[in-house]
Design an enzyme around this catalytic site. Structure first.
Site, PDB file in Angstrom:
ATOM      1  N   GLU A   1      -2.834  -2.853  -1.793  1.00 19.60           N
ATOM      2  CA  GLU A   1      -0.841  -2.789  -1.419  1.00 19.60           C
ATOM      3  C   GLU A   1      -0.797  -4.413  -1.811  1.00 19.60           C
ATOM      4  O   GLU A   1      -0.421  -5.501  -1.690  1.00 19.60           O
ATOM      5  CB  GLU A   1      -0.877  -2.109  -0.595  1.00 19.60           C
ATOM      6  CG  GLU A   1      -0.920  -0.839  -1.311  1.00 19.60           C
ATOM      7  CD  GLU A   1      -1.539   0.358  -1.503  1.00 19.60           C
ATOM      8  OE1 GLU A   1      -2.904  -0.520  -1.425  1.00 19.60           O
ATOM      9  OE2 GLU A   1      -1.997   1.052  -2.249  1.00 19.60           O
TER      10      GLU A   1
ATOM     11  N   LYS B   1     -15.065  12.748 -13.422  1.00 24.02           N
ATOM     12  CA  LYS B   1     -14.167  12.918 -12.896  1.00 24.02           C
ATOM     13  C   LYS B   1     -14.035  14.545 -13.102  1.00 24.02           C
ATOM     14  O   LYS B   1     -13.766  14.749 -15.214  1.00 24.02           O
ATOM     15  CB  LYS B   1     -13.223  11.917 -12.570  1.00 24.02           C
ATOM     16  CG  LYS B   1     -11.913  12.681 -11.420  1.00 24.02           C
ATOM     17  CD  LYS B   1     -10.836  11.432 -11.044  1.00 24.02           C
ATOM     18  CE  LYS B   1      -9.930  11.756 -10.692  1.00 24.02           C
ATOM     19  NZ  LYS B   1      -9.451  10.929  -9.922  1.00 24.02           N
TER      20      LYS B   1
ATOM     21  N   ARG C   1       0.815  -0.847   4.052  1.00 22.74           N
ATOM     22  CA  ARG C   1      -1.314  -1.614   4.287  1.00 22.74           C
ATOM     23  C   ARG C   1      -0.367  -2.957   4.258  1.00 22.74           C
ATOM     24  O   ARG C   1      -1.408  -4.505   4.583  1.00 22.74           O
ATOM     25  CB  ARG C   1      -1.479  -1.145   2.969  1.00 22.74           C
ATOM     26  CG  ARG C   1      -2.575  -0.295   3.143  1.00 22.74           C
ATOM     27  CD  ARG C   1      -3.870  -0.857   3.299  1.00 22.74           C
ATOM     28  NE  ARG C   1      -4.761   0.741   4.026  1.00 22.74           N
ATOM     29  CZ  ARG C   1      -5.210   0.887   3.723  1.00 22.74           C
ATOM     30  NH1 ARG C   1      -5.891   0.201   2.222  1.00 22.74           N
ATOM     31  NH2 ARG C   1      -6.190   2.334   3.869  1.00 22.74           N
TER      32      ARG C   1
END
Ligand SMILES: Cc1ncc(C[n+]2csc(CCOP(=O)(O)OP(=O)(O)O)c2C)c(N)n1
Length: 642
Positions: free
Chosen positions: A380, A291, A408
């Site tokens: 979640e 990243k 969610r």
């Protein structure tokens, strides 16, 4: 300030669409990747946006568009925050500087924006299910050569939906390629057993030998020319019958697993994708990437450079607006610090976040009390039911989920928490207009969906002190039960915010201002806008009363009786949809008690609100201070100044 036009490098300049890219020689792909990376650095440093994730997939993106026939082949980036290279290569280079700006292009792939954006994204872990749906549709339509590719990060793979998609894809016999972009990072360092597993298979010599064997076999097949189905299935059977099936998670789920490979070797990636195209059925390619690749500070502090804001691309310094006077804190930091204070007072208090330790400031508690604060991954639903489990044993979880991501976990809120009246406190950050992230991230629905859940307290603080007091109140044993507190992105209004805790009676609002002409009932931080509007109105001789209602459920009926008995005109203001929100609750009260006043609801209208700075969006929705002022005058029939 006029910003300089940013020019692409000489090779990138010639590429407007993937068809141009596919015309260049393979040896030029390294140069093109370097120029693409530089272009992302140049633009994001000046215009802002997500950063490290796009740098990490530059080579992957170039190789995908080179090897596959996009937009006929369907390419889906999970979450989509890493799709800047994709946007630049697919006809949006010259408008890329408008990324995330009001009326500019979206920060995420979006079907209405480009035919190359196969699927709208923003929330994590949807790509495999969407790609599978497309692959099954192609199969039904007899489009057997069409490819369907989901690019998903190791962070997004921790989401339950990703597993649901893998589970189905493994037996659906459809043409799907999952490209796992493994950089060991979510926004913060990735967590969980899956992460450990991916690290294991990335570093294990057994797997690396296996990988080599696979590529050697494919290479040989390629040289022979056509890969016959016969030989292919023999290779496949050998692999499946061997080590992989028993020890590789993805093989066990019915995928052919390839990798791990270096995701920054663009030419190798092209070759691999060309090979994978020839293999039918579900395949997973495990790529290892870094990243922030190619920008040293971003490689070094990957969490900070996920979305760093503007920066100096030469020194690598993040540009901070000089702060001359003390500023009010961000709401998320008030949450983070207050949680630690409360947890110090009550050992039953714990914290839960689904993959947002920095974003929610739960990292303050994770640092101070590592045993009592949990990052559970991008999960979640699990976060809510895990909190419910904790609550059954007498713990008091503060489960912090951004309003938009709470969507969610609605069933878990209802079924696992509310039906059992468990003491879970939901702190919903980024409630209201989220800003540049746009419609996938606006927290506009939580008031209606929390309000209709039995046993749920629905509250919103107007300022930092109120947030602290609501958190304190929600943690008290006498208030045990489901409790939700919503607050927005960004800074509050109080410099001196760290005041001693005071209990708030549940369902009690407060009158902030007297007035005879009209009443404004506000919910949450919209009250600050209402206050400013009333100040402006007072200068024009209009005197409104202001009530900060604090609770959308239970409502303060005493205040409401007072208001409906006194005022013919009432305006409600909230930072959320007006369908079923706080204003609707007031209308229900009016109907139930047979009052007849003129009630005007202000908030987000029933339409998609695009991206932009928060004030721009408030203005568009009409509930900034000026909008409220205008509305009050129009309700009262006061002549508007032109
Ligand atoms: C449902 C949901 N929860 C949380 C987020 C916030 N979020 C955006 S990107 C991200 C990390 C994604 O990590 P990964 O998939 O590994 O991609 P990377 O940034 O490492 O390339 C998170 C948690 C989200 N977009 N959707």
């Amino acid at each position: 300030m006029q910003k300089m036009k940013i020019l692409p490098g000489p090779n990138l300049e010639k590429i407007l669409l993937p068809s141009d890219l596919r015309n260049v020689a393979e040896e030029d792909l390294v140069k093109i990747s370097a120029e693409l990376r530089q272009y992302i650095i140049d633009v994001v440093s000046v215009y802002g946006g997500h950063f490290g994730a796009s740098l990490g997939v530059v080579e992957l993106t170039v190789a995908l568009h080179y090897a596959f026939n996009t937009p006929v082949d369907q390419l889906i980036f999970d979450v989509g925050h890493q799709a800047y290279g994709h946007k630049i290569l697919t006809g949006r280079r010259d408008i890329f500087h408008t990324n995330r700006l009001y009326k500019g292009i979206s920060g995420f792939p979006k079907r209405t924006e480009s035919e190359y954006d196969s699927f709208g994204v923003g929330h994590s872990s949807t790509s495999i299910s969407a790609a599978l749906g497309m692959a099954v549709a192609s199969k039904l339509k007899g489009e057997h050569d069409k490819q369907h590719i989901a690019v998903i990060g190791d962070g997004a793979l921790t989401g339950g939906m990703a597993f649901e998609g893998l589970n189905h894809a493994g037996v659906a016999n459809a043409n799907i390629i999952v490209v796992l972009n493994d950089n060991c990072m979510s926004i913060d360092p990735n967590v969980g057993a899956l992460k450990e597993y991916l690290t294991d298979i990335t570093t294990s010599p057994t797997y690396n030998k296996f990988k080599d064997d696979i590529w050697k076999t494919l290479d040989r097949l390629n040289k022979v020319g056509q890969i016959s189905q016969d030989i292919l299935s023999k290779v496949h059977d050998t692999l499946k019958g061997g080590l992989l099936r028993h020890s590789n998670l993805f093989e066990a789920l019915g995928f052919r697993y390839f990798g791990p490979v270096d995701g920054h070797d663009v030419n190798h990636m092209v070759k691999i994708f060309n090979d994978l195209k020839k293999i039918p059925g579900p395949k997973l390619l495990h790529c290892v990437t870094v990243k922030g690749k190619g920008f040293a500070p971003a490689e070094k502090d990957q969490a900070k450079w996920h979305a760093p804001g503007l920066f100096d691309k030469v020194s690598g310094e993040i540009i901070k607006v000089p702060v001359l006077v003390p500023q009010p804190p961000k709401f998320q930091d008030v949450f983070g610090n207050t949680l630690v204070e409360l947890a110090e007072l009550n050992e039953k208090i714990v914290g839960v976040t689904p993959a947002m330790p920095s974003g929610s400031s739960m990292n303050i508690m994770m640092k101070a009390m590592p045993d009592r604060a949990f990052d559970v991954g991008i999960a979640e639903q699990h976060a809510v039911t895990f909190s419910a489990g904790l609550a059954t044993q007498g713990m008091i979880p503060f489960c912090n989920i951004y309003s938009t991501f709470m969507q969610r976990a609605f069933d878990q809120v209802v079924h696992d928490v509310a039906l059992q009246k468990l003491h879970v406190i939901f702190c919903m950050d980024r409630a209201g207009l989220a800003g540049a992230d746009g419609p996938t991230h606006h927290g506009m629905l939580d008031v209606p969906f929390m309000r209709c859940v039995p046993n749920m307290v629905v509250s919103a603080p107007m300022n930092e002190e109120e947030l602290r007091n609501l958190m304190f109140t929600s943690s008290l044993e006498k208030n045990a039960g489901p409790f939700s507190i919503r607050y927005p992105r960004g800074n509050g209004v109080m410099i001196d915010w760290k005041r001693p805790f005071a209990e708030i009676e549940i369902g009690k609002g407060r009158k902030l201002r007297d007035g005879d002409d009209i009443a404004i009932l506000s919910f949450g931080t919209a009250g600050i806008l209402a206050q400013t509007a009333l100040n402006l109105l007072e200068k024009e001789g209009v005197y409104g009363a202001h009530y900060d209602m604090r609770f959308a459920k239970p409502l303060d009926e005493e205040i409401l009786h007072e208001v409906f008995n006194k005022f013919k005109h009432i305006v409600t203001v909230e930072d959320g949809t007006i369908l079923g929100g706080f204003g609707s609750a007031v209308l229900e009260f009016m109907a139930d008690h047979h009052y007849q006043s003129n009630v005007v609801r202000m908030g987000m209208p029933d339409k998609i609100i695009e991206h932009g700075e928060q004030p721009e969006l408030y203005a568009e929705c009409g509930f900034d201070a000026k909008g409220i002022q205008r509305m009050v005058k129009s309700v009262l029939g006061v002549r508007q100044k032109v």
